[in-house]
Design a protein around this motif. Structure first.
Motif, PDB file in Angstrom:
ATOM      1  N   SER A  40       0.804  -1.222   0.000  1.00 24.70           N
ATOM      2  CA  SER A  40       0.000   0.000   0.000  1.00 24.70           C
ATOM      3  C   SER A  40       0.840   1.277   0.000  1.00 24.70           C
ATOM      4  O   SER A  40       0.541   2.195  -0.760  1.00 24.70           O
ATOM      5  N   PRO A  41       1.909   1.374   0.812  1.00 21.67           N
ATOM      6  CA  PRO A  41       2.683   2.620   0.801  1.00 21.67           C
ATOM      7  C   PRO A  41       3.363   2.925  -0.539  1.00 21.67           C
ATOM      8  O   PRO A  41       3.645   4.077  -0.833  1.00 21.67           O
ATOM      9  N   LEU A  42       3.627   1.894  -1.341  1.00 22.34           N
ATOM     10  CA  LEU A  42       4.322   2.105  -2.617  1.00 22.34           C
ATOM     11  C   LEU A  42       3.407   1.960  -3.833  1.00 22.34           C
ATOM     12  O   LEU A  42       3.886   1.941  -4.968  1.00 22.34           O
ATOM     13  N   LEU A  43       2.126   1.870  -3.605  1.00 24.54           N
ATOM     14  CA  LEU A  43       1.192   1.623  -4.707  1.00 24.54           C
ATOM     15  C   LEU A  43       1.306   2.662  -5.815  1.00 24.54           C
ATOM     16  O   LEU A  43       1.410   2.311  -6.994  1.00 24.54           O
ATOM     17  N   VAL A  66      -3.613 -12.134   7.179  1.00 25.71           N
ATOM     18  CA  VAL A  66      -4.173 -12.527   8.471  1.00 25.71           C
ATOM     19  C   VAL A  66      -3.461 -11.827   9.633  1.00 25.71           C
ATOM     20  O   VAL A  66      -4.092 -11.170  10.432  1.00 25.71           O
ATOM     21  N   LYS A  67      -2.136 -11.951   9.709  1.00 24.35           N
ATOM     22  CA  LYS A  67      -1.380 -11.322  10.795  1.00 24.35           C
ATOM     23  C   LYS A  67      -1.162  -9.842  10.489  1.00 24.35           C
ATOM     24  O   LYS A  67      -0.909  -9.459   9.363  1.00 24.35           O
ATOM     25  N   HIS A  68      -1.246  -9.051  11.527  1.00 23.93           N
ATOM     26  CA  HIS A  68      -1.122  -7.602  11.359  1.00 23.93           C
ATOM     27  C   HIS A  68       0.329  -7.146  11.287  1.00 23.93           C
ATOM     28  O   HIS A  68       1.209  -7.722  11.929  1.00 23.93           O
ATOM     29  N   ASN A  69       0.568  -6.100  10.493  1.00 24.21           N
ATOM     30  CA  ASN A  69       1.845  -5.389  10.415  1.00 24.21           C
ATOM     31  C   ASN A  69       1.525  -3.936  10.715  1.00 24.21           C
ATOM     32  O   ASN A  69       0.662  -3.349  10.077  1.00 24.21           O
ATOM     33  N   MET A  70       2.219  -3.358  11.650  1.00 24.08           N
ATOM     34  CA  MET A  70       1.934  -1.971  12.010  1.00 24.08           C
ATOM     35  C   MET A  70       2.446  -1.033  10.923  1.00 24.08           C
ATOM     36  O   MET A  70       3.623  -1.071  10.571  1.00 24.08           O
ATOM     37  N   GLY A  71       1.558  -0.230  10.384  1.00 26.68           N
ATOM     38  CA  GLY A  71       1.907   0.761   9.381  1.00 26.68           C
ATOM     39  C   GLY A  71       1.891   2.152  10.003  1.00 26.68           C
ATOM     40  O   GLY A  71       1.751   2.302  11.221  1.00 26.68           O
ATOM     41  N   HIS A  72       2.030   3.163   9.180  1.00 24.98           N
ATOM     42  CA  HIS A  72       2.030   4.540   9.666  1.00 24.98           C
ATOM     43  C   HIS A  72       0.622   5.045   9.977  1.00 24.98           C
ATOM     44  O   HIS A  72       0.430   5.865  10.864  1.00 24.98           O
ATOM     45  N   TYR A  73      -0.372   4.585   9.222  1.00 29.16           N
ATOM     46  CA  TYR A  73      -1.727   5.100   9.364  1.00 29.16           C
ATOM     47  C   TYR A  73      -2.715   4.049   9.852  1.00 29.16           C
ATOM     48  O   TYR A  73      -3.760   4.379  10.372  1.00 29.16           O
ATOM     49  N   ASN A  74      -2.405   2.787   9.621  1.00 28.16           N
ATOM     50  CA  ASN A  74      -3.289   1.700  10.045  1.00 28.16           C
ATOM     51  C   ASN A  74      -2.493   0.399  10.125  1.00 28.16           C
ATOM     52  O   ASN A  74      -1.312   0.364   9.795  1.00 28.16           O
ATOM     53  N   SER A  75      -3.155  -0.641  10.544  1.00 28.36           N
ATOM     54  CA  SER A  75      -2.536  -1.959  10.576  1.00 28.36           C
ATOM     55  C   SER A  75      -2.663  -2.557   9.180  1.00 28.36           C
ATOM     56  O   SER A  75      -3.763  -2.849   8.718  1.00 28.36           O
ATOM     57  N   VAL A  76      -1.556  -2.695   8.512  1.00 27.43           N
ATOM     58  CA  VAL A  76      -1.560  -3.152   7.122  1.00 27.43           C
ATOM     59  C   VAL A  76      -1.325  -4.661   7.099  1.00 27.43           C
ATOM     60  O   VAL A  76      -0.226  -5.126   7.371  1.00 27.43           O
ATOM     61  N   ARG A  77      -2.365  -5.392   6.795  1.00 27.27           N
ATOM     62  CA  ARG A  77      -2.223  -6.847   6.771  1.00 27.27           C
ATOM     63  C   ARG A  77      -2.489  -7.409   5.374  1.00 27.27           C
ATOM     64  O   ARG A  77      -2.906  -8.541   5.220  1.00 27.27           O
ATOM     65  N   HIS A  78      -2.254  -6.584   4.357  1.00 31.18           N
ATOM     66  CA  HIS A  78      -2.495  -7.060   2.999  1.00 31.18           C
ATOM     67  C   HIS A  78      -1.415  -6.550   2.044  1.00 31.18           C
ATOM     68  O   HIS A  78      -0.711  -5.594   2.342  1.00 31.18           O
ATOM     69  N   GLU A  79      -1.292  -7.238   0.927  1.00 29.59           N
ATOM     70  CA  GLU A  79      -0.506  -6.774  -0.220  1.00 29.59           C
ATOM     71  C   GLU A  79      -1.397  -6.924  -1.439  1.00 29.59           C
ATOM     72  O   GLU A  79      -2.350  -7.698  -1.441  1.00 29.59           O
ATOM     73  N   LEU A  80      -1.038  -6.196  -2.478  1.00 32.77           N
ATOM     74  CA  LEU A  80      -1.789  -6.240  -3.727  1.00 32.77           C
ATOM     75  C   LEU A  80      -0.971  -6.931  -4.804  1.00 32.77           C
ATOM     76  O   LEU A  80       0.234  -6.700  -4.913  1.00 32.77           O
ATOM     77  N   LEU A  81      -1.615  -7.756  -5.585  1.00 33.94           N
ATOM     78  CA  LEU A  81      -1.000  -8.336  -6.771  1.00 33.94           C
ATOM     79  C   LEU A  81      -1.691  -7.679  -7.959  1.00 33.94           C
ATOM     80  O   LEU A  81      -2.842  -7.988  -8.282  1.00 33.94           O
ATOM     81  N   LEU A  82      -1.000  -6.718  -8.563  1.00 33.71           N
ATOM     82  CA  LEU A  82      -1.564  -5.963  -9.677  1.00 33.71           C
ATOM     83  C   LEU A  82      -1.508  -6.800 -10.947  1.00 33.71           C
ATOM     84  O   LEU A  82      -0.512  -7.466 -11.223  1.00 33.71           O
ATOM     85  N   VAL A  83      -2.574  -6.747 -11.728  1.00 35.00           N
ATOM     86  CA  VAL A  83      -2.654  -7.460 -12.997  1.00 35.00           C
ATOM     87  C   VAL A  83      -2.629  -6.416 -14.103  1.00 35.00           C
ATOM     88  O   VAL A  83      -3.496  -5.537 -14.165  1.00 35.00           O
TER      89      VAL A  83
END
Length: 150
Positions: A40-43, A66-83
């Motif tokens: 998300s930060p580099l989208l 599933v598991k949380h990663n602390m981000g700057h603005y929210n808990s970022v627990r996802h990544e995107l696979l762009l097509v």
């Protein structure tokens, strides 16, 4: 007293400018698909790479880790696979796969779930495949990167 000296950390990632400068566009076939991981930060920066490589963004998959990663603005627990595509490259197999995949992340840094490779293989069983910045070999895929197993 011993003088403390810090070890110089080896750089393992490329800048956006370096990624854009890779000669991908001439290597890709006129009808090709690009799957690109994005956090998300580099989208926003991903779109410069997509454009430089000659592709057009179409859609994305969301990996819910599933598991949380602390981000700057929210808990970022996802990544995107762009097509992204160039030319005509709708899937070879018209299977609608859920755009959100809930797969618990492993403890290994940056490791992506094999389920996404299976999704790509299901949608596009025909044609050549290459994984840039690969860390391992997979049947039916060429691997490119300084961490790719020989």
């Amino acid at each position: 007293r011993k003088k403390h000296t810090a070890k110089k950390k080896e750089r393992t990632s490329m800048t956006i400018a370096e990624l854009c400068a890779l000669e991908i566009a001439p290597l890709a076939l006129p009808d090709s698909v690009l799957f690109m991981w994005a956090t998300s930060p580099l989208l926003q920066e991903c779109f410069a790479v997509i454009d430089a490589w000659g592709f057009e963004y179409k859609t994305s998959f969301v990996w819910d880790k599933v598991k949380h990663n602390m981000g700057h603005y929210n808990s970022v627990r996802h990544e995107l696979l762009l097509v992204c595509t160039r030319g005509s490259c709708t899937p070879d197999v018209p299977t609608l796969i859920d755009s959100v995949q809930t797969i618990e992340r492993s403890a290994k840094h940056s490791e992506k779930p094999e389920e996404f490779r299976a999704i790509i293989d299901t949608l596009y069983p025909n044609g050549k495949r290459i994984e840039l910045f690969s860390r391992s070999q997979h049947e039916g895929w060429e691997s490119w990167g300084n961490e790719a197993a020989a």
